[in-house]
Design an enzyme around this catalytic site. Structure first.
Site, PDB file in Angstrom:
ATOM      1  N   TYR A 144      40.288  37.004  39.667  1.00 52.91           N
ATOM      2  CA  TYR A 144      39.566  37.853  38.711  1.00 52.91           C
ATOM      3  C   TYR A 144      40.476  38.985  38.262  1.00 52.91           C
ATOM      4  CZ  TYR A 144      38.469  40.426  43.095  1.00 52.91           C
ATOM      5  OH  TYR A 144      38.528  41.067  44.316  1.00 52.91           O
ATOM      6  N   GLN A 184      46.272  37.884  49.587  1.00 47.18           N
ATOM      7  CA  GLN A 184      46.073  38.432  48.249  1.00 47.18           C
ATOM      8  C   GLN A 184      47.401  38.503  47.509  1.00 47.18           C
ATOM      9  OE1 GLN A 184      46.921  40.360  50.641  1.00 47.18           O
ATOM     10  NE2 GLN A 184      47.505  42.401  49.980  1.00 47.18           N
TER      11      GLN A 184
END
Ligand code: VOV
Length: 248
Positions: A144, A184
């Site tokens: 996102y 991440q």
């Protein structure tokens, strides 16, 4: 004026989200489908070779839901290479059966909020590996885009550096509790795409995405300053699974 944080940049990233044009795929002859599938495989093999040579990395995931059917996430040294590879793919017979639905252009970014003083990034192998990451092939991906808010008293960019650092430390502490569960990759996109960062998470359990993102919503930097775009979530798609996915 508050002080801009120094950032380190690594590989450029292109997230290329596509739908499969099932009508066209069904209407094609078996020979046309076979030819297209072979071309797809040629690209997957080429991208794997680039990754083996450590000149870039590519991750291929299916996307669950109607926003897309799959995503190619490419990382390369230059924007030119990303452009060349997307153009080459677009000319393939397989691409003719796909509909591009979303893309995101960004670059791997590490901010220096929590940097160790006196470390030369060029000589630090750990930093270099984070700047030029071989993308995990975990079972799941979540992507996102996001911004840091710039409104009234909630303007991230007007805050003193020390306040931003304190908040980023808290953010990092939460993130660290997911070590080994979620990887991440933060890519910066100010001046490159519509949002300020791309957030790409990898995990073997999609529930970790939900838990991590939810926990961060209560943390000041996300609670006060986080603005989020559309979420894309999916499953790893190695070549044999891609072949099964396009089998009709
Ligand atoms: C696995 C989880 C995890 C971990 C360990 C982690 C750690 C860290 C550290 C240590 C740092 C700062 C130094 C650097 O490395 O840049 C960051 C930086 C950043 N993060 Fe993060 N983050 C995680 C995860 C994580 C998530 C899930 C999100 C989305 C936020 C949400 O609410 O949905 C996020 C965002 C960011 C962003 C946008 C930045 C750049 C902010 C800026 O202003 O520059 N991040 N992050």
């Amino acid at each position: 004026m508050s002080e801009a944080v120094q950032t380190l940049e690594g590989w450029y990233a292109l997230h290329d989200f596509r739908l499969m044009d099932w009508n066209a795929w069904h209407a094609a002859t078996p020979q046309e489908r076979k030819h297209a599938a072979t071309e797809l495989n040629t690209f997957l093999t080429q991208w794997q070779q680039v990754e083996n040579d450590k000149l870039g990395s590519t991750a291929v995931y299916s996307i669950v839901g109607q926003k897309a059917d799959f995503v190619f996430m490419h990382m390369r040294e230059t924007l030119e290479e990303l452009n060349e590879l997307e153009n080459a793919f677009n000319k393939s017979s397989f691409a003719a059966f796909t509909i591009p639905v979303y893309s995101y252009v960004s670059i791997v970014e590490l901010s220096s909020y929590l940097a160790k003083p006196g470390v030369d990034p060029a000589q630090d192998p750990e930093l270099q590996a984070r700047l030029k990451p071989i993308l995990p092939k975990s079972k799941h991906i979540c992507f996102y885009p996001m911004n840091k808010r710039r409104e009234g008293n909630d303007n991230w960019y007007m805050l003193p550096a020390e306040d931003r650092k304190t908040m980023m430390r808290s953010h990092g502490m939460i993130g660290r509790t997911y070590a080994g569960k979620v990887k991440q990759i933060i890519t910066g996109s100010v001046g490159l795409d519509d949002w300020e960062w791309g957030v790409t998470l990898f995990s073997d359990d999609p529930l970790h995405f939900k838990k991590l993102v939810y926990e961060m919503r209560f943390d000041e930097v996300s609670a006060r300053f986080g603005e989020f775009g559309d979420f894309y979530v999916g499953n790893v798609l190695p070549p044999e699974k891609f072949a099964a996915f396009i089998q009709i």
